[in-house]
Design a protein around this motif. Structure first.
Motif, short mmCIF file in Angstrom:
data_model
loop_
_atom_site.label_atom_id
_atom_site.label_comp_id
_atom_site.label_asym_id
_atom_site.label_seq_id
_atom_site.Cartn_x
_atom_site.Cartn_y
_atom_site.Cartn_z
N LEU A 63 0.60 -1.48 0.34
CA LEU A 63 -0.02 -0.04 -0.03
C LEU A 63 0.88 0.95 0.26
O LEU A 63 0.29 2.76 -0.43
CB LEU A 63 -1.03 0.40 1.71
CG LEU A 63 -2.17 -1.07 1.12
CD1 LEU A 63 -2.79 -1.48 2.44
CD2 LEU A 63 -2.64 -0.60 -0.22
N VAL A 64 1.86 1.54 0.67
CA VAL A 64 2.91 2.24 0.78
C VAL A 64 4.46 2.01 0.17
O VAL A 64 4.93 1.69 1.10
CB VAL A 64 2.68 2.62 1.95
CG1 VAL A 64 3.58 3.81 1.79
CG2 VAL A 64 1.48 3.45 2.87
N PRO A 65 4.82 1.27 -0.89
CA PRO A 65 5.56 1.43 -1.55
C PRO A 65 6.84 2.37 -1.49
O PRO A 65 6.59 3.07 -1.50
CB PRO A 65 5.23 0.77 -2.56
CG PRO A 65 3.97 1.24 -3.20
CD PRO A 65 3.44 2.06 -1.72
N PRO A 66 7.65 1.05 -0.81
CA PRO A 66 8.96 2.18 -0.43
C PRO A 66 9.90 2.51 -1.72
O PRO A 66 10.49 3.50 -1.81
CB PRO A 66 10.27 0.99 -0.34
CG PRO A 66 9.55 -0.54 -0.25
CD PRO A 66 8.10 -0.35 -1.24
N TYR A 67 9.21 2.11 -2.96
CA TYR A 67 10.27 3.07 -4.14
C TYR A 67 9.16 3.38 -4.73
O TYR A 67 8.17 3.30 -5.42
CB TYR A 67 10.76 1.98 -4.92
CG TYR A 67 11.86 1.36 -3.74
CD1 TYR A 67 11.40 0.36 -3.56
CD2 TYR A 67 12.81 2.35 -3.48
CE1 TYR A 67 12.99 -0.80 -2.50
CE2 TYR A 67 13.74 2.27 -2.56
CZ TYR A 67 13.65 0.50 -2.27
OH TYR A 67 14.78 -0.12 -1.36
N PHE A 68 9.26 5.51 -5.15
CA PHE A 68 8.23 5.60 -6.58
C PHE A 68 7.92 4.80 -7.44
O PHE A 68 6.81 4.42 -7.60
CB PHE A 68 9.05 7.24 -6.50
CG PHE A 68 7.62 7.63 -6.79
CD1 PHE A 68 8.21 7.82 -8.33
CD2 PHE A 68 6.96 8.26 -6.37
CE1 PHE A 68 6.95 9.01 -9.18
CE2 PHE A 68 5.19 8.92 -7.66
CZ PHE A 68 5.72 9.25 -8.49
N PHE A 79 5.72 2.95 -6.58
CA PHE A 79 4.31 3.24 -6.16
C PHE A 79 3.47 3.52 -7.41
O PHE A 79 2.17 3.75 -7.56
CB PHE A 79 4.58 4.71 -5.00
CG PHE A 79 3.63 5.53 -4.89
CD1 PHE A 79 2.95 6.70 -5.99
CD2 PHE A 79 2.60 5.17 -3.80
CE1 PHE A 79 1.73 7.68 -6.10
CE2 PHE A 79 1.40 6.65 -4.02
CZ PHE A 79 1.38 6.94 -4.38
N VAL A 80 4.31 4.32 -8.24
CA VAL A 80 2.84 4.42 -9.61
C VAL A 80 3.14 2.67 -10.22
O VAL A 80 1.27 2.74 -10.55
CB VAL A 80 4.54 4.82 -10.74
CG1 VAL A 80 4.18 4.66 -12.15
CG2 VAL A 80 5.04 5.94 -10.08
N LEU A 81 3.77 2.01 -10.54
CA LEU A 81 3.58 0.02 -10.44
C LEU A 81 1.86 0.04 -10.16
O LEU A 81 1.31 -0.37 -10.58
CB LEU A 81 4.44 -0.72 -10.81
CG LEU A 81 4.17 -2.00 -11.15
CD1 LEU A 81 3.96 -1.95 -12.21
CD2 LEU A 81 5.58 -3.18 -10.69
N TYR A 82 2.48 0.09 -8.26
CA TYR A 82 0.92 -0.37 -7.96
C TYR A 82 -0.32 -0.27 -7.83
O TYR A 82 -1.51 0.03 -8.37
CB TYR A 82 1.56 -0.85 -6.55
CG TYR A 82 2.85 -1.98 -5.98
CD1 TYR A 82 2.97 -3.05 -6.76
CD2 TYR A 82 3.49 -1.74 -4.92
CE1 TYR A 82 3.55 -3.61 -6.67
CE2 TYR A 82 4.68 -2.30 -4.65
CZ TYR A 82 4.33 -3.74 -5.42
OH TYR A 82 5.44 -4.37 -5.30
#
Lengths: 281, 228, 399, 138
Positions: free
Chosen positions: A181-186, A189-192
């Motif tokens: 939900l809060v991925p460590p890498y941007f 974040f964009v992918l998920y």
């Protein structure tokens, strides 16, 4: 654009009370989980020190630091900490469907008003889509600011020797649902969330198909999902999981990204077409 | 002028509208009449794009698209505002989305219809809801108004007020299409009648001409048409 | 306007919080290390990478996996799942070079030891076993041998495939090495019987490039099994990958952990056991073969605290033994990692062994030909960064 | 308060409304309720007053203008004509058309004319007593 902003605001205000309730609940339960967790560790530490007559230093040497990371909460009082997260996800998923169906509901069929507004119906679609996204990202942001807050609370309860101070980034790196939900890498974040938005667009498409074709729609939706399944299986046909596949990893990844764009773009176009031409009150 | 050309609408396997064509001029009150289920409100919904149809709808000779919804407004047979909204919120909602929203007239109508802006939609009686519904349409400076069964099932007093509105300057130089299935006490309010049966326009006539040439009332014509 | 408050507040809150979170996350990157030469011949470390764990005290990162090369560090976890799967290795491997030159030919060919290259051709031998398990134990299982031959001049490809059948308990076949012997491709293949116990059985496959005829001949190594029975445990290892100065494959077979060695002539397939009379204990040591020499690595030569190591070589032709390398200060038992590449021995020290040092010894001459150190590029906290890096693997881009 | 009392007119739904409006005005003139030169309501006020369609009111006014019943200069309110000749002919016209309708409906009963006259005489005089201000002519 003006109509979009007003419609977005209209949709936001319709769910604001429940959403704010969700936020308050999440804050309350997570802070409770941290307080209870920290006190529990403090008590067990004191107990161990009392029984074995250790000083704080000795206890620390024996047991090492407490990692104030999400894993600790997951193991100790997972329900209290992760409960509100899963509840929020469920509520938002349900509301992603209800945000459409509520307009057809009851004697005040609001959909008449929304569909006869003097603006492009795409505004209505994007207002509902962005509303859900704002609600999701609002909760993500809430979780991001809650983590340092929770750490402060834990630090106020536990003596310095007992815990190891880890950063927010580390906290969220441990393999709990927060890592997704809060991925460590941007880039993640964009992918998920790119996948998430595609999923939401697909869900909206299915809903609009049902609202346009009603009973006949069920068959169409099954066909639509079959097409999606077909498209989604392309990476596996290309040998995504085989080391000696004909395609290079770069090509397979490119194909995957292409597929996501096709699925999202295609579904979006189809949804707007349905809303313009086929929707029925 | 509103022109409906060869409108066809199929619900499931039933051809509800089978090539409906008629015109409704600006400045006239046209009444779509048909027994229940004849597709009266389907015509209005199709004109407003609320349900897919084949055929063509022209407003002043231009194909009707959502962007033109400021020139034509639709007053369905039930209020279409979220039930938790207050009447004041409904008015500000309309002001938000319609550039041609006439706020003064809205206030006048509020007084005329004796509605209080603090009431919640969910608390309104059927008559009050119908009047608010009418207000939301009338307070727009638009050329055409479509009304679905404006008089059906409401109390005597509200019906009186709505009739007054029909003969007031609010309606005067606008093109109005209303649908109803019983005509008796509004016969002389209507300029023109379009009789629907079996998905087709059975007769399209001006009431005064029929009275003058055939000495028949609208009810007589309806009896003739629906006897067959 | 109170009406817009909810939307505005939520929008600003989400954008600002998430924005600053990822802005900060991108600042906090672990230090950038480089493999820098202290002394020696830099060409020896071209295209190699050392892997390690970055563990920082103030625990901003917990444990980060690092790939360090001569030109910088790559933290795979730092990148998203996508970029990770794109380039698994930080440096260009032989496989990458082949892919760049012959992209279409190289599709689906990932086993580096299945290639043979010379000026005119690039050949690839692959063996696959049909995974369908038939429950009739006696039934043979079909496997497929496929040979692709790229003619570099004419840039056309010749494909030769043939179906062979193997014992039903063969789980997979792995091509170990491919050589060209007067217009015949010769491949050393290991067949792994793994139904009952585990027995790896070497075979030679010969492909006549003119007649396109494929024959596979089992290598009956005396004393080694080729059929698996319960509890068997036989591993085979090919000691030499590169046969440019010899035409002998050196096989070491360990069965129930005592070892045997064999010399197999590539041309004839003739097998001759290597018994190393008088130096039998050498058999148990780690072996590497290059040219006509076999090298044995003996740990703990000096008796003190068993520190140091020695390398003994055995010449296949002259059949003489020679101790080519002696070292008394590296304790190979303490987790020092080492790897052989042709006639060089790469040794990488644990961080307290003079701090992340990489040594390359020449096996024949025995002298140290390269010494390198892993150094962080940020001058400010080099010492602290070095303390936080713990190297544990060398990638010599061989397999 | 039924709609009739309010506007004083109830409409026969089979006869053109604009004609009934014109007749209503003629009755008002004949019975002296509106005199020559009096102002009459505007089209919109009449439509609202009589609960009839604005176009119908418009048509009624056009008809009255054609018959010279009313005069409209510019957009000032219309007035009843001053022309006595027209005014007096209205009364005669009304009586005649009412009688025509009466005769049309009584003819097929074949009642001798004397008997008919006696009935009318008694009814007409007795009715006068009942409603001194005169009933509506239907």
């Amino acid at each position: 654009m003006r109509a979009f902003v007003k419609l977005l605001n209209f949709e936001m205000n319709r769910f604001a009370k429940i959403y704010i309730g969700l936020m308050v609940l999440t804050v309350a339960l997570q802070l409770a989980a941290v307080t209870i967790g920290a006190n529990h560790w403090l008590d067990s530490a004191n107990e161990a020190m009392r029984v074995n007559q250790w000083t704080l230093e000795q206890y620390h040497n024996m047991t090492g630091y407490i990692q104030l990371n999400s894993m600790m909460y997951a193991r100790y009082n997972g329900l209290l900490y992760f409960g509100p997260i899963f509840l929020s996800i469920t509520v938002l998923l349900i509301y992603s469907c209800f945000i459409w169906y509520r307009d057809w509901r009851g004697k005040n069929t609001v959909v008449y008003r929304l569909l006869t507004l003097p603006s492009n119906r795409a505004n209505l679609y994007f207002a509902k889509l962005v509303t859900i996204l704002l609600f999701v990202f609002g909760l993500v942001a809430l979780q991001i600011i809650l983590v340092p807050l929770e750490r402060l609370i834990a630090q106020s309860i536990l003596p310095a020797e007992l815990y190891r101070n880890i950063s927010v980034f580390d906290f969220l790196k441990y393999p709990t649902v927060l890592k997704v939900l809060v991925p460590p890498y941007f880039s993640e974040f964009v992918l998920y969330y790119g996948l998430g938005i595609t999923g939401l667009i697909v869900l909206f498409t299915a809903i609009l198909m049902e609202r346009s074709y009603r009973l006949k729609g069920i068959g169409l939706i099954v066909l639509y999902l079959a097409v999606l399944a077909g498209l989604a299986s392309v990476p596996y046909l290309m040998g995504y999981n085989r080391y000696d596949s004909y395609f290079y990893p770069g090509e397979i990844i490119g194909a995957c990204l292409g597929l996501i764009v096709i699925i999202a773009g295609g579904s979006l176009w189809y949804s707007l077409y349905l809303l313009r031409k086929k929707i029925s009150v | 002028m509103i022109q409906v050309n060869q409108m066809v609408k199929i619900y499931g396997f039933k051809k509800v509208l089978n090539g409906v064509s008629f015109t409704a001029a600006k400045g006239e009150i046209t009444c779509l009449i048909g027994i229940n289920g004849a597709g009266k409100s389907t015509v209005l919904k199709s004109i407003m794009g609320l349900t897919p149809y084949k055929g063509e709808v022209l407003i002043d000779n231009a194909l009707l698209t959502p962007v033109m919804y400021e020139e034509i407004t639709f007053i369905p047979d039930s209020l279409t505002m979220p039930s938790n909204m207050r009447i004041a919120d409904c008015l500000s909602f309309m002001a938000d989305f319609y550039r041609n929203w006439n706020a003064e007239r809205a206030e006048e109508l509020l007084k005329f219809f004796e509605l209080s802006s603090k009431d919640r939609v969910s608390s309104l009686s059927k008559g009050m809801a119908a009047k608010l519904n009418l207000l939301l349409g009338l307070a727009l400076d638009c050329d055409y108004i479509l009304m679905d069964e404006p008089f059906s099932g409401i109390d005597m007093f509200s019906r009186e007020q709505i009739t007054n509105v029909f003969t007031s300057e609010l309606i005067e130089d606008r093109g109005v299409i209303i649908t109803t299935h019983e005509i008796n006490d509004i016969e002389h309010l209507i300029d023109k009648v379009v009789l629907l049966q079996h998905g087709k326009v059975e007769r399209e006539f001006y009431c005064e001409e029929v009275r003058e040439q055939e000495g028949k009332s609208i009810t007589d014509v309806m009896r003739e048409v629906y006897k067959k | 306007m109170r009406k817009y408050m909810v939307t505005a507040v939520l929008l600003v809150f989400a954008v600002v919080t998430i924005g600053t979170y990822y802005a900060q996350a991108s600042q906090e990157t672990p230090p950038n290390y480089k493999l820098t030469m202290v002394q020696g011949d830099a060409s020896l470390v071209e295209g190699i990478a050392v892997y390690g764990n970055y563990v920082s005290k103030d625990s901003t990162f917990g444990i980060e996996r690092a790939y360090i090369t001569t030109n910088g560090t790559d933290y795979p976890d730092e990148k998203s799942a996508i970029s990770q799967s794109l380039n698994r290795r930080p440096m260009k491997t032989q496989l990458d070079r082949w892919i760049e030159e012959h992209r279409q030919f190289m599709r689906g060919k990932t086993n580096t030891s299945g290639f043979y290259e010379n000026e005119e051709m690039l050949a690839y031998v692959n063996a696959t076993v049909d995974t369908k398990r038939s429950n009739d134990p006696s039934a043979k299982r079909n496997a497929k041998l496929s040979i692709s031959l790229l003619n570099k001049q004419k840039n056309n490809t010749l494909e030769i495939t043939s179906d062979i059948n193997v014992d039903h308990d063969i789980s997979d076949m792995y091509v170990q090495n491919v050589q060209l012997v007067n217009q015949q491709l010769v491949a050393m293949v290991f067949l792994n019987h793994s139904a009952k116990g585990y027995v790896s059985e070497p075979q030679i496959i010969r492909v006549n490039l003119t007649t396109k005829e494929i024959t596979n001949e089992p290598l009956t190594l005396p004393g080694a099994k080729s059929v698996a029975a319960n509890g068997d445990n036989q591993f085979v290892r090919l000691a030499n990958q590169n046969l440019d100065h010899t035409d002998q494959w050196i096989l070491s077979v360990s069965k129930d952990n005592h070892k045997k060695a064999y010399q197999v002539d590539v041309k004839t397939g003739q097998i001759s056991p290597l018994t190393f009379q008088g130096h039998e204990m050498l058999l148990n040591n780690i072996m590497n073969a290059y040219g006509q020499k076999i090298y044995f690595l003996q740990k703990a030569v000096s008796s003190k605290e068993n520190i140091g190591f020695a390398v003994v070589s055995y010449d296949l032709v002259s059949k003489e033994y020679e101790t080519t390398l002696k070292n008394t200060n590296i304790d190979l038992s303490e987790n020092i990692t080492y790897a052989f590449k042709q006639d060089h021995l790469y040794i990488m020290g644990y961080k307290n062994f003079k701090g992340n040092r990489l040594y390359v010894f020449n096996l024949t001459s025995g002298n140290l030909e390269y010494e390198g150190k892993v150094v962080s590029t940020e001058a400010a906290n080099q010492a602290e960064d070095e303390a936080n890096m713990d190297l544990d693997f060398i990638d010599l881009d061989q397999f | 308060m039924t709609e009739e009392q309010k506007s004083g007119v109830s409409f026969n739904i089979r006869e053109p409304v604009y004609i009934q409006v014109v007749r209503h005005f003629k009755e008002q003139i004949a019975t002296g309720q509106i005199g020559a030169g009096d102002k009459i309501p505007s089209r919109r006020e009449l439509a609202a007053l009589m609960k009839i369609n604005a176009n119908t009111a418009q048509k009624a006014y056009k008809e009255m203008e054609e018959q010279g019943l009313i005069v409209t200069e510019g957009n000032s309110p219309s007035r009843i004509t001053q022309d006595q000749q027209i005014l007096s002919s209205i009364r005669a016209e009304l009586i005649e058309s009412a009688v025509d309708i009466f005769i049309g409906s009584i003819r097929n009963i074949q009642i001798p004319v004397e008997e008919l006259v006696d009935i009318i005489k008694t009814k007409y005089t007795s009715e006068r007593k009942l409603s001194p201000e005169g009933g509506d002519t239907r």
